[in-house]
Design a protein around this motif. Sequence first.
Motif, mmCIF file in Angstrom:
data_model
loop_
_atom_site.group_PDB
_atom_site.id
_atom_site.type_symbol
_atom_site.label_atom_id
_atom_site.label_comp_id
_atom_site.label_asym_id
_atom_site.label_seq_id
_atom_site.Cartn_x
_atom_site.Cartn_y
_atom_site.Cartn_z
ATOM 1 N N ASP A 357 0.830 -1.211 0.000
ATOM 2 C CA ASP A 357 0.000 0.000 0.000
ATOM 3 C C ASP A 357 0.862 1.258 0.000
ATOM 4 O O ASP A 357 0.581 2.228 -0.713
ATOM 5 N N SER A 358 1.919 1.238 0.811
ATOM 6 C CA SER A 358 2.810 2.394 0.886
ATOM 7 C C SER A 358 3.462 2.668 -0.470
ATOM 8 O O SER A 358 3.564 3.823 -0.906
ATOM 9 N N LYS A 361 0.868 4.109 -2.906
ATOM 10 C CA LYS A 361 0.651 5.530 -2.595
ATOM 11 C C LYS A 361 1.800 6.376 -3.131
ATOM 12 O O LYS A 361 1.597 7.487 -3.636
ATOM 13 N N GLU A 364 1.343 6.764 -6.748
ATOM 14 C CA GLU A 364 0.260 7.713 -6.985
ATOM 15 C C GLU A 364 0.754 9.143 -6.821
ATOM 16 O O GLU A 364 0.415 10.027 -7.617
ATOM 17 N N SER A 365 1.587 9.360 -5.819
ATOM 18 C CA SER A 365 2.107 10.715 -5.575
ATOM 19 C C SER A 365 3.061 11.177 -6.673
ATOM 20 O O SER A 365 3.267 12.382 -6.858
ATOM 21 N N TYR A 392 -6.597 0.525 -0.048
ATOM 22 C CA TYR A 392 -5.611 0.787 1.002
ATOM 23 C C TYR A 392 -6.135 0.240 2.319
ATOM 24 O O TYR A 392 -7.207 0.618 2.781
ATOM 25 N N ALA A 436 -6.489 3.464 -4.464
ATOM 26 C CA ALA A 436 -5.607 4.154 -5.401
ATOM 27 C C ALA A 436 -6.372 4.590 -6.639
ATOM 28 O O ALA A 436 -7.101 3.796 -7.239
#
Length: 570
Positions: A357-358, A361, A364-365, A392, A436
């Motif tokens: 998940d991290s 993310k 995504e960023s 998430y 996401a």
Amino acid sequence: MNLLKKIILIASFVPFTLLAQDQKDKPKPNWQNLDLERDGVMGISTEKAYELLKGKKGSPVIVAVIDGGVDEEHEDLKSVIWKNSGEIAGNNTDDDKNGYADDVFGWNFIGSSIGNIQHDNLEVVRLVRKWQDKYSSVVNSTPLSDEERKEFSQYKKMITDFMTRLDNARRGYESLSVIKKTTEEIVAKLNKPAPTLKDFERYKSANEMESKVLKVIKSEMKKKNDYKLFKEDIDDTYKYYSSQVNYHLNMDFDPRDSVKDNYGNAFERFYGNADITGPDAEHGTHVAGIIGAVRDNNLGIKGVADNVRIMGIRAVPDGDERDKDVANSIRYAVDNGAKVINMSFGKAYVWNKASVDSAVKYAESKDVLLVHAAGNEAKNTDFATNYPNRIYGEITAVERPVLAGTGTIPGFGRPPVVGRVLQDTVKDKRFDMPSAKNWIEVGASGWKNDDELVANFSNYGKRTVDVFAPGVQINSTVPGSKYEPNDGTSMASPVVAGLAALIRSYYPSLTAVQVKDVIMRSVTKVNQKVKIKEDGASKKVKLDEISISGGVVNAYNAIQLASQMSTASL
């Protein structure tokens, strides 16, 4: 040949049938890139899309292929393999200071200085091994905390799942051993290296076993009168079940020590080696070719995207991938410039979802699009768990095991699985969780625009599968500069990853989320009902009942829409 085309074992002797379509029923070459109106097949209209792009110049897009290995020397790929300009090959030095020495073409997270992992366990085996010392002697009356009671309940279900799989694998291995041996004995008596159907029909059985095996041989040879192909089916299926028994489901087998990492630290970043090919690069090479095999070199096949750089990242063994390696693969791809990441893998259990998940993310960023294969268990992933996924966080819910159906061998070498189905009371909570926005989940479709459009192995889900894309008899690159057709959502996902790369190449101002929006809104809508399997039974549904978009991706429509959106944003 693709494992999806191999012989599948059921419970009784002479217990197998072919998943593949009849060899006489073949699509047109390059069908995944063709157009329904022009060519009569449900491709994604790539060739038609390039007519819109004539005279335009695209910029290179790096596409990361997280997989089991990529043959960077393949004749149809070597000119599009990503090269790390900051690294000097073979000097055992991290020249560009990114933490990975000699990563000229990518990185391998399942290897070390002493070699590479080829086989690994399924995740259910690793989880049972983790909890067995604590819970193997526990009974329902044993005092446990609420958290321990929850773990114990999960452990019991995993044990049931593991034992079911192991029993199926052992029976499959034993049956294939007999079939393989008996077939070889019959062929030896015929004294012909490549016997025909007529040869087998004239042969007189020496015993009951030969009689049973002959029935199977003749049945399959009638479909394709080619003993070489039949023998490949037998040999590959034998190898599959051998791997199940000896590696995937072997509680005493754990190869992780050879990676030389601190496996307990899920957020450790720097380990592995620079070998992106590894011991078995068939699957990853096939995926890479679908995305970006050179289109104008008069060799082999045509990839979807014409201006890509394929970054090879090795994280998926013969067995289940590990969450730590998947997370690090995503981070490596993002940090080294990938704008699209293809993930043609998946599993029913998760070890450390927080680490993945991290990484999602993080992608995504950084405006990176993730494209993931929905899986090949013919299951509804609105209910059946499938990792990794876009959600998430973990579901904390009571679950019940449901047999996923005998005999299905998914495109990425997965066994018949026992899925886990969420209770209806929990289902809505699952979709209320953050997820996401840079994630596309892809199911597989075939070339016929009829009720068999959805591949009979493909997972689906009204709230979990975004689109469908060609994933049946897709001809692509395999190691040794060869080409073979394969089936699976593993093949459908790179079709979409290639389309995403095509859009990002010619319309670089569009964000990952906008590219996903373009792909979703430009699908070819399907009006007729299609067949799916649900709880072991066949039924017909509309495509918008089993996917979010209700359609098959279409490059021509996508390029038109991307052009409009790009112009509007100026």
